[in-house]
Enzyme design. Structure first.
Site, mmCIF file in Angstrom:
data_model
loop_
_atom_site.group_PDB
_atom_site.id
_atom_site.type_symbol
_atom_site.label_atom_id
_atom_site.label_comp_id
_atom_site.label_asym_id
_atom_site.label_seq_id
_atom_site.Cartn_x
_atom_site.Cartn_y
_atom_site.Cartn_z
ATOM 1 N N THR B 312 0.847 -1.194 0.137
ATOM 2 C CA THR B 312 -0.036 0.120 0.113
ATOM 3 C C THR B 312 0.913 1.342 -0.010
ATOM 4 O O THR B 312 0.575 2.255 -0.914
ATOM 5 C CB THR B 312 -0.875 0.149 1.154
ATOM 6 O OG1 THR B 312 -1.750 -1.166 1.200
ATOM 7 C CG2 THR B 312 -1.890 1.364 1.215
ATOM 8 N N TRP B 315 2.912 1.636 -3.430
ATOM 9 C CA TRP B 315 2.006 1.893 -4.490
ATOM 10 C C TRP B 315 1.792 3.435 -4.743
ATOM 11 O O TRP B 315 1.675 3.920 -5.572
ATOM 12 C CB TRP B 315 0.528 1.223 -4.220
ATOM 13 C CG TRP B 315 -0.526 1.666 -5.324
ATOM 14 C CD1 TRP B 315 -0.635 1.062 -6.461
ATOM 15 C CD2 TRP B 315 -1.584 2.823 -5.140
ATOM 16 N NE1 TRP B 315 -1.846 1.702 -7.193
ATOM 17 C CE2 TRP B 315 -2.090 2.664 -6.262
ATOM 18 C CE3 TRP B 315 -1.861 3.863 -4.283
ATOM 19 C CZ2 TRP B 315 -3.169 3.685 -6.785
ATOM 20 C CZ3 TRP B 315 -2.558 4.769 -4.751
ATOM 21 C CH2 TRP B 315 -3.421 4.657 -5.829
ATOM 22 N N HIS B 316 1.859 3.778 -3.434
ATOM 23 C CA HIS B 316 1.764 5.637 -3.478
ATOM 24 C C HIS B 316 2.805 6.426 -3.800
ATOM 25 O O HIS B 316 2.798 7.393 -4.301
ATOM 26 C CB HIS B 316 1.219 5.912 -1.751
ATOM 27 C CG HIS B 316 -0.392 5.755 -1.519
ATOM 28 N ND1 HIS B 316 -0.730 4.542 -1.083
ATOM 29 C CD2 HIS B 316 -1.162 6.872 -1.734
ATOM 30 C CE1 HIS B 316 -1.889 4.904 -0.576
ATOM 31 N NE2 HIS B 316 -2.409 6.159 -1.233
ATOM 32 N N GLY B 317 4.003 5.781 -3.590
ATOM 33 C CA GLY B 317 5.105 6.426 -4.314
ATOM 34 C C GLY B 317 6.378 5.569 -4.349
ATOM 35 O O GLY B 317 6.600 4.907 -3.086
ATOM 36 N N PHE B 464 0.718 9.570 -8.284
ATOM 37 C CA PHE B 464 0.394 8.102 -8.025
ATOM 38 C C PHE B 464 0.029 7.562 -9.368
ATOM 39 O O PHE B 464 -0.198 6.359 -9.439
ATOM 40 C CB PHE B 464 -0.544 7.714 -6.849
ATOM 41 C CG PHE B 464 -0.232 8.648 -5.721
ATOM 42 C CD1 PHE B 464 1.066 8.560 -5.265
ATOM 43 C CD2 PHE B 464 -1.013 9.337 -4.957
ATOM 44 C CE1 PHE B 464 1.450 9.344 -4.015
ATOM 45 C CE2 PHE B 464 -0.785 10.158 -3.896
ATOM 46 C CZ PHE B 464 0.463 10.341 -3.376
#
Lengths: 372, 464
Positions: B312, B315-317, B464
């Site tokens: 998680t 995935w954001h960065g 993102f």
């Protein structure tokens, strides 16, 4: 039943707004410039394959869509109203209202910028006029009188003045802060009012040693409806200022020569700027606005003033006070190193021992990277 | 192209709605696909090819899995191939430089690729994976019409910043959706609320947050900035989701909700049931449960939780900040599940709220900082190292007080409850017919005024 009707009205209204915005944008003629913002507005960009593939077209189109939005000024006023009146914002985009004035927040102090400015001035003195008598005076911006007193953050002016004084050895500092107050500035503009500068001009004349030639014998001429630069930025209904300029035989007969462009200007007051359709700022009547190097010759110079010359390194504040110092000199050369690199100055200015005054507003000192 | 832009609102949207509603039903998906590709290409003309290739691979893999539906091994190979082909562009464009930078930190000296991150790649990659995974599981039939599949993946309302719409969410709508003036009205209202949340609140709080970073440090300023940042990210992202859901409704789709007042939560576990719900459920269904979920040994359960929260964050960065941000929540969730359950249950509600708000505030400081050093500096500034109050910080707090107040109340269900109560009576229902459209018009026009005047308009979730 009510929900259905409500949703139908919502749909109609939404489509009306979106379609209305599109149709007005397409069919209303595009404006060439925004007087309120003192700038040209974007035009519809040309479509080329490279601009499309490189993404440049979309960037330019977004700018165009914003610049040419129907009733743009009206929308800007709506935002200003919401910000100041509904949301209780104390400033909007750094613009604040205090004591009947529109001001711009100038903070925090950039010490490095002040050091850079001082270093620049000393470097100029050392390379161009090491033998001259050099003076320094700083013009406080309007926030000096309005910000802290009305609960707004302000830069540390005393620290700025101290940095400038301590780092310009050999310069004679002329303090003009106590000759000014908020009322000496236009309510809608950053600049000071020429008609209010008697004490300031006298202080400078005293400091420069030309007090004996100083005269305050002028006829005041008013030009109504001066909407200053902050008026456009504030986007709020605000009464315009009256722009007053002071004339005397000295100012009337003075010759103004644009050294860099090699042309003679109309005079110290260039009223053509009001009607030429090019100038976006009425304050440009003072010495024709921005110019790199100007030489103003006093054709009435007599007595001690005869043969005396002054060079002023300056910003736009000097445009309105320089005519008031003219009685003390045969010529005043005005140099704006925001528009000309210092290394080119010897090509345009004959430095031969004249007195030199650095007269800068605190805003420029706080953003001195613009000094070339 | 941003939803909250004059170009989108008054040019693109006008054109889409005009052509879409004039087009015959059989051509509507093709119209949507064409406009979606234009929408994507407007900002990144070259990278639209990458997205189309990803769609093509997803389409082919879907068909192959349909063909091999009775051959589990071949079908599984198809799924693995599909996931690899989907993830490859994401890994290359988003994460290569992160890996290179970490290798360089360990002694290598590899040059960074500095590739432009394709907008929305994290979202459309997950949508393609969800499609092929659902086809693999038999939850969805393979889409035979490439235009319909491409229209689903490239659908402009949710293409660049979610919500993550799964194929099964809209498979029926792709073929059989209905349109009505009422749906346009309902969607228009939702879109306008999202626009207002983004332009009138998130962007303004962004100004406050930026201003407090540059003013003289103070403890009050640090706390107000943490609150402003938390609300900014919420209003930015949930505003975008509202706009996406509203646009979908206008076009006849039903997109899943993405936020449900996360700041009223009383635990991190509850927070993530209310925050970016489509991402949370995606990881639950396509990572956590396939790994065994909670029906495994405690050690494996803990591993599964950490795997999900690591992913998680990642995935954001592509940065350690985001990984730590994800793991931070992983640790909180584990603590709430295994260590503090009894303790939490006994705590008064108000303390549980305070705990969650503090955790969220710290987490978003980590989320927002450009690097780990800045993150730790900003988190520590909440607890000391500066005067309690600075004049500039206090000025900014006063300057933005009303917006902060509106945002704080707006992040709770209170406004919704009040309006529902107000409009539940017979007189209220009558009044709503006039008041609600007026409210919507005001939102659009004031948002337009802000857009026309200002240039501060970045979407946080674009990266993102």
């Amino acid at each position: 039943m009510h929900d259905k009707l409500k949703n139908r009205i919502l749909a109609a209204l939404f489509l009306l707004i979106v379609a209305g915005g599109f149709l007005l944008h397409v069919f209303l003629p595009d404006a060439a410039r925004s007087t309120a913002e003192r700038r040209s507005l974007a035009k519809l960009p040309e479509i080329t394959l490279s601009s499309l593939l490189g993404g440049k077209f979309s960037q330019n189109f977004d700018t165009y869509a914003l610049d040419q939005f129907p009733f743009r000024e009206g929308f800007r006023s709506v935002k200003a109203f919401v910000q100041y009146k509904l949301l209780g914002r104390k400033d909007s985009n750094g613009i604040f209202l205090a004591e009947g004035h529109i001001g711009k927040l100038e903070y925090p102090l950039s010490e490095s910028s002040a050091y850079r400015a001082a270093e620049k001035f000393v470097q100029l003195r050392d390379t161009c006029f090491p033998e001259s008598q050099v003076f320094l005076s700083l013009v406080p911006d309007k926030s000096y009188f309005l910000a802290e007193q009305n609960g707004y953050p302000a830069l540390d002016y005393e620290k700025m003045f101290a940095i400038m004084k301590e780092n310009t050895p050999g310069f004679t500092y002329i303090d003009v802060t106590d000759t000014l107050s908020a009322q000496d500035y236009y309510t809608t503009d950053a600049h000071w009012r020429q008609e209010c500068l008697e004490d300031t001009a006298l202080r400078l004349a005293e400091g420069l040693g030309v007090k004996d030639s100083f005269k305050w014998e002028y006829e005041a001429i008013d030009i109504p409806d001066f909407y200053g630069v902050y008026h456009g930025q504030a986007a709020l209904p605000f009464k315009p200022d009256t722009l007053t300029y002071l004339t005397s035989p000295t100012t009337e007969d003075a010759l103004v020569y644009n050294v860099e462009m090699g042309k003679t200007e109309t005079g110290v007051y260039d009223l053509a700027k009001l009607t030429d359709g090019k100038s976006m700022d009425m304050y440009d009547i003072f010495l024709s606005g921005a110019a790199a190097v100007l030489k103003v010759t006093n054709t009435h110079a007599e007595g001690a003033a005869k043969g005396r010359e002054l060079i002023i390194f300056r910003d736009s504040f000097t445009s309105s006070i320089a005519p008031l110092l003219l009685d003390g000199y045969e010529s005043i050369t005005l140099v704006d190193i925001r528009y000309i690199a210092s290394e080119f100055l010897p090509q345009y200015v004959d430095f031969n021992g004249q007195d030199v005054l650095f007269l800068y507003s605190t805003s420029v000192i706080n953003s001195s990277s613009m000094l070339k | 192209m941003l939803f909250s832009s004059v170009t989108f609102l008054y040019f693109f949207l006008f054109a889409v709605l005009a052509v879409y509603f004039i087009a015959p039903r059989r051509l509507k998906n093709a119209v949507l696909l064409l406009f979606s590709l234009f929408f994507y290409a407007y900002g990144e003309p070259r990278l639209v090819v990458l997205m189309l290739l990803s769609v093509l691979f997803g389409y082919v893999h879907g068909l192959l899995m349909g063909k091999f539906r009775n051959k589990p091994r071949a079908k599984k190979l198809c799924l693995i191939s599909s996931v690899c082909f989907s993830l490859a562009p994401l890994l290359i464009y988003k994460y290569t430089d992160f890996f290179i930078a970490n290798l360089n930190a360990l002694g290598a000296s590899l040059p960074l690729l500095k590739l432009t991150l394709p907008i929305g790649i994290s979202f459309y990659t997950f949508q393609i994976i969800s499609y092929t995974a659902d086809v693999y599981r038999g939850d969805a039939a393979p889409q035979k019409n490439p235009i319909d599949l491409a229209a689903y993946i490239a659908l402009f309302p949710q293409l660049i910043a979610g919500p993550i719409v799964r194929y099964t969410d809209v498979a029926h709508d792709l073929a059989h959706r209905t349109h009505s003036v009422e749906k346009i009205g309902e969607g228009a209202l939702r879109f306008s609320i999202g626009l207002g949340k983004k332009v009138l609140i998130a962007n303004v709080l962004g100004e406050l947050s930026a201003a407090l970073l540059t003013t003289e440090a103070s403890i009050l300023g640090a706390w107000v900035r943490a609150a402003a940042l938390m609300l900014q990210i919420y209003f930015d992202f949930s505003g975008y989701s509202d706009m996406a859901i509203g646009l979908g409704t206008m076009l006849g789709f039903r997109f899943p909700e993405n936020f449900n007042y996360p700041f009223i939560s009383q635990s991190a576990t509850e927070f993530w049931r209310r925050w970016h719900m489509t991402l949370g459920s995606w990881f639950r269904d396509y990572v956590y449960i396939p790994l065994g979920g909670s029906r495994v040994s405690t050690a494996k359960h803990i591993r599964n939780i950490f795997a999900v929260w690591f992913l998680t964050g990642f995935w954001h960065g592509a940065s350690w900040n985001f990984i730590l941000w994800g793991l931070f929540f992983g640790v909180l969730l584990l603590a709430e599940k295994f260590l503090l359950k009894g303790f939490f249950d006994k705590l008064p509600r108000v303390l549980r709220h305070i705990y969650l708000l503090l955790a969220a505030a710290v987490s978003f400081l980590l989320f927002d900082a450009p690097d780990l050093a800045s993150a730790s500096e900003r988190i520590l500034s909440l607890f000391g190292g500066a005067p309690l109050v600075s004049a500039e910080g206090l000025y900014q707090c006063k300057n933005y007080f009303t917006v902060l107040l509106i945002a704080s109340i707006g992040a709770t269900p209170l406004p919704k409850r009040l309006t529902e109560r107000l409009f539940s009576t017979a007189a209220g229902k009558k009044a709503a017919v006039i008041l609600v459209p007026l409210f919507m018009a005001a939102l659009i026009l004031v948002s337009t005024a802000y857009l026309v005047d200002g240039s501060f308009n970045p979407f946080l979730y674009f990266r993102f």
